[in-house]
Design an enzyme around this catalytic site. Structure first.
Site, PDB file in Angstrom:
ATOM      1  CE  LYS B 246      -9.627   7.216  -9.395  1.00  0.00           C
ATOM      2  NZ  LYS B 246     -10.123   5.933  -8.919  1.00  0.00           N
ATOM      3  NE  ARG B 266      -9.337   3.494  -1.037  1.00  0.00           N
ATOM      4  CZ  ARG B 266     -10.062   4.297  -0.288  1.00  0.00           C
ATOM      5  NH1 ARG B 266     -10.769   3.803   0.703  1.00  0.00           N
ATOM      6  NH2 ARG B 266     -10.064   5.599  -0.516  1.00  0.00           N
ATOM      7  CD  GLU B 295      -7.346   0.260  -7.952  1.00  0.00           C
ATOM      8  OE1 GLU B 295      -6.700   1.117  -7.320  1.00  0.00           O
ATOM      9  OE2 GLU B 295      -8.562   0.313  -8.115  1.00  0.00           O
ATOM     10  CG  PHE B 334       0.093   2.479  -8.750  1.00  0.00           C
ATOM     11  CD1 PHE B 334       0.067   3.032  -7.481  1.00  0.00           C
ATOM     12  CD2 PHE B 334      -1.025   1.794  -9.218  1.00  0.00           C
ATOM     13  CE1 PHE B 334      -1.059   2.909  -6.688  1.00  0.00           C
ATOM     14  CE2 PHE B 334      -2.157   1.661  -8.423  1.00  0.00           C
ATOM     15  CZ  PHE B 334      -2.182   2.221  -7.150  1.00  0.00           C
TER      16      PHE B 334
END
EC number: 6.5.1.1
Lengths: 247, 546
Positions: B246, B266, B295, B334
């Protein structure tokens, strides 16, 4: 079809007069010349302009309508030299206008006339006072008034035939009276209306260049300004809706 | 539809507290609207002027609205501002002030829903020398023609804050009901289209197409989100899982199609111009047309930098060239939502991962697949040691559910008592901070999205952050009274605290003990802040621990 040449100064005054109020307009072209009538974004001010074929150095046209992004042309204006000759040519597809001057060739994409608001009908107005004042004198008074307020009253007194411009701010006031040789009356009648200086300042630049501007005024009614340019071969009309003072 | 009718419907809904009744009112109106009106109506009801995927902005803040209103009613701006300060609700102030108007027009026109929309589009696209003036004049035109009630909703639309209690869920229910389309079909179409207006339009005109919608390049979809959870319970429920780092970075969605690339935050704002290096890296990493989820993290002198560093880059609109040299940004990808025009969100995650690995030649985030809680636990600690926030656990069979915060993605991170709250106001500081905001008023939301005040925060903000916050908030002031200012609520703070207490001092019924500012969450939208439900859960969890 449009193929014409024009002196830089006349071209500039034409663009300035319209771009004072709107960013785009529909230009009607025919063998007699060009004309447009359009209302600003807020429906408060209107401009109409006519330039006859004889104001051009050369002029060949068939009737057509073109959608002009006036703001684009205005921003290019600084490139044009004072003594340049500007040539205008509509391309065959009718979608681009070629503007050539001083070695430059500027091709501007025209707007789809369907996307431009339809021409307004000029309202039929009964404006009792009609008179002429020097354009520069009027514009100077507008500029001065802008320093103290955002609105101005324009008034004519039938008794004295004095034309009074009065701007009142929170603390300060500017009053300009025109009488005698400075005003030429066609009809002198009582009239008084209040207007936004915001719009008058925009219109004032073109008005200021005119030797004489004709003003038609009523009470709580719109005001109409008309003047000629290009040696009388072009004419401009501005119309401005009044502010009605709430009590 | 005349705008006056739209305003009347808004008024009825505003006075209706039941969610069900609201959906019924909408379901009854939807079929009466034309194909052109329906999407506009649906967006307007939620206070949206553009589709959710669009980065388009009206470019119109409270200040321009005050100017337009002052002009139309012929009063000083200060008169308008003080009226708003006294009443608080801009919509209602506009409504009461519009009883008297000063500027007349050549043509007064009854406003039509589509004309109003057209004016908004024109305002959004106006640019250049006179853009502010043109926006102002459009607003003057609208307010000059509006009845007082229309004025109330025009003002709220201009500020894109309707606040009549119509959320996404209500609209979806109403569309389903109005056109007899099953709600799962609506839900799925909405995930891909990310515009309820278009979903409603399709439901009306060609419901069959709702099942065929595709994710399209340069129309970002919401990102899939994660809940908090535990490793053991996930392994117990699902067995084999994917575990990934993360990252303490900024989430992005990258689109590439026909040689063109774009990157979105986002909040789905386009960031292509702020992140040219990241866009270039991802562009070079694939020859395919893709939409990928990832990310981006910041690295300086070989070390990962905190999330704030990236935000500083993203917020910065000028001097990008200088900033690109000081810090290196590194994207980790991802998930993949679309490849070569094919929508992949319904495929299981393991399948999407395979495609992701085959189309990207770099930046694919490392992953382990395991059914051993010990192995995952070890991976978690290794991840923390290398500077990450924790790990993500992902169910291998899970589809990609845009905008969903479900149990298919679980985040594992150390317990920290921080919560995300929206800033609703502030107080001017004192002494050398007199020209800055000193303390900030914070709110959470209830289930209707209504904001409830819960705390103030003043500690944890250094001088440089104070000045950043001043710049950020100075144009968001909607009311000012003495030392207190009220903001348009759209900036989110992450706030730490020692304990959650019951309190009658704040509307939420709770208060934070020792609140401290942790960071700005520019990447979060006001709809994502803490809810009253989750506060209640926090409270009972906290008391259980004692």
């Amino acid at each position: 079809m449009l193929k014409a040449t024009i002196e830089a100064d006349i071209f500039r005054e034409t663009i300035d007069a319209v771009s004072a109020l709107v960013n785009e307009c529909r230009l009607h072209v025919d063998e007699k010349g060009i004309r447009t009538i359009t209302v600003d974004t807020s429906n408060v001010a209107m401009v109409s302009l006519e330039l006859s074929a004889s104001a051009f150095l050369t002029f060949a046209a068939e009737p057509c309508e073109i959608g002009l992004d006036i703001e684009k042309i205005r921003s290019m204006m600084s490139m044009i030299g004072k003594t340049d000759i500007v040539s205008l040519e509509l391309d065959d597809s009718g979608k681009k206008l070629k503007i050539s001057f001083g070695g430059y060739e500027y091709s501007i994409t025209l707007l789809d006339t369907k996307t431009i608001r339809k021409d307004p009908n000029a309202p039929n107005l009964n404006l009792p006072a009609t008179f002429e004042v020097p354009g520069a004198m009027f514009y100077d008074a507008i500029k001065a008034s802008g320093m103290v307020s955002d609105k101005i009253s324009l008034a004519v007194s039938a008794d004295t035939c004095v034309f009074t411009m009065n701007a009142e701010g929170d603390s300060d006031r500017i009053k300009r009276e025109l009488a005698g040789d400075d005003v030429h009356y066609i009809t002198c009648a009582d009239a008084r209306s209040l207007f936004s200086l915001d719009y008058l300042k925009d219109m004032g630049k073109s008005i200021g260049r005119a030797e004489k501007v004709q003003i038609r005024l009523g009470t709580d009614h719109p005001v109409q300004f008309s003047f000629v340019y290009a040696g009388g071969k072009g004419s401009v009309g501005y119309l401005l809706a009044p502010r009605i003072e709430a009590d | 539809m005349q705008f006056v009718e739209f305003a009347a419907i808004c008024n009825t809904i505003e006075e209706t507290s039941s969610r069900l009744a609201t959906a019924d009112i909408l379901a009854e109106k939807f079929p009466l609207l034309t194909e052109e009106e329906l999407p506009v109506f649906v967006r307007f009801m939620r206070g949206k002027l553009f589709p959710d995927w669009s980065s388009e902005k009206l470019g119109f803040g409270p200040n321009l609205l005050y100017d337009a209103l002052a002009y139309v009613i012929g009063k000083k701006r200060s008169y308008v501002v003080s009226a708003i300060n006294n009443a608080g609700d801009i919509g209602k102030v506009v409504e009461s002030l519009l009883e008297k108007r000063e500027q007349t027009m050549f043509f007064s026109e009854e406003l039509d829903l589509l004309d109003v929309n057209g004016r908004f589009l024109q305002m959004a696209k106006s640019s250049g020398r006179r853009s502010q003036q043109e926006r102002l004049r459009s607003a003057q035109y609208l307010l000059s023609n509006a009845t007082p009630l229309e004025g109330r909703y025009l003002a709220r639309l201009m500020l894109e804050e309707m606040r009549i209690g119509v959320g996404e869920g209500v609209v979806k229910d109403a569309v389903s009901k109005a056109f007899g389309v099953p709600s799962d079909v609506i839900e799925h179409a909405h995930q891909a289209l990310n515009d309820l207006g278009e979903v409603a339009f399709l439901a009306k005109t060609d419901p069959g197409r709702l099942t065929e919608v595709h994710i399209t390049a340069f129309r970002p979809v919401k990102m899939m989100l994660a809940q908090q959870g535990s490793i053991t319970s996930m392994v117990e429920t699902h067995g084999k899982l994917a575990a990934e780092n993360k990252y303490d970075g900024s989430r992005f969605q990258f689109h590439k199609s026909g040689g063109k690339c774009a990157i979105y935050s986002r909040r789905l704002e386009e960031m292509t111009a702020s992140l040219p290096d990241v866009v270039g890296m991802l562009d070079k990493a694939t020859d395919h047309d893709v939409i990928i989820d990832g990310e981006v993290i910041a690295i300086m002198n070989g070390k990962p930098m905190p999330f704030q560093t990236i935000l500083r880059r993203i917020r910065r609109k000028h001097d990008i060239g200088d900033a690109t040299e000081a810090i290196t940004l590194l994207p980790w990808v991802f998930d993949i939502l679309s490849a070569d025009g094919e929508t992949l969100i319904d495929l299981p995650f393991r399948e999407r991962r395979r495609i992701l690995e085959s189309v990207m030649n770099a930046y694919v985030a490392p992953q382990i697949v395991s059914d051993s809680a010990e192995e995952i636990e070890a991976y978690y600690h290794a991840s923390l040691d290398s500077g990450n926030e924790g790990i993500m656990l992902k169910v291998l069979d899970s589809p990609y559910l845009p905008g969903n915060r479900g149990k298919l993605w679980i985040k594992i991170k150390p317990e920290v008592d921080t919560i995300d709250l929206v800033v609703t106001g502030a107080e001017w500081g004192e002494g050398k901070r007199a020209k800055m905001f000193g303390s900030f008023l914070l709110a959470c939301q209830d289930e209707n999205g209504d904001l409830l005040e819960i705390s103030r925060v003043a500690t944890g903000i250094d001088d440089s952050m104070l000045s950043t916050l001043y710049d950020l908030f100075k144009d968001k002031i909607i009311a000012e009274k003495g030392k207190t200012v009220t903001f348009e609520p759209d900036v989110v703070f992450e706030v730490g605290y020692a304990e959650l207490q019951k309190s009658t001092n704040y509307e939420a019924g709770y208060a934070l003990r020792f609140p401290r500012f942790v960071r700005l969450r520019d990447d979060k939208d006001v709809s994502e802040i803490e809810t009253l439900d989750s506060l209640t859960r926090r409270y009972s969890l906290q008391n259980k621990e004692e």
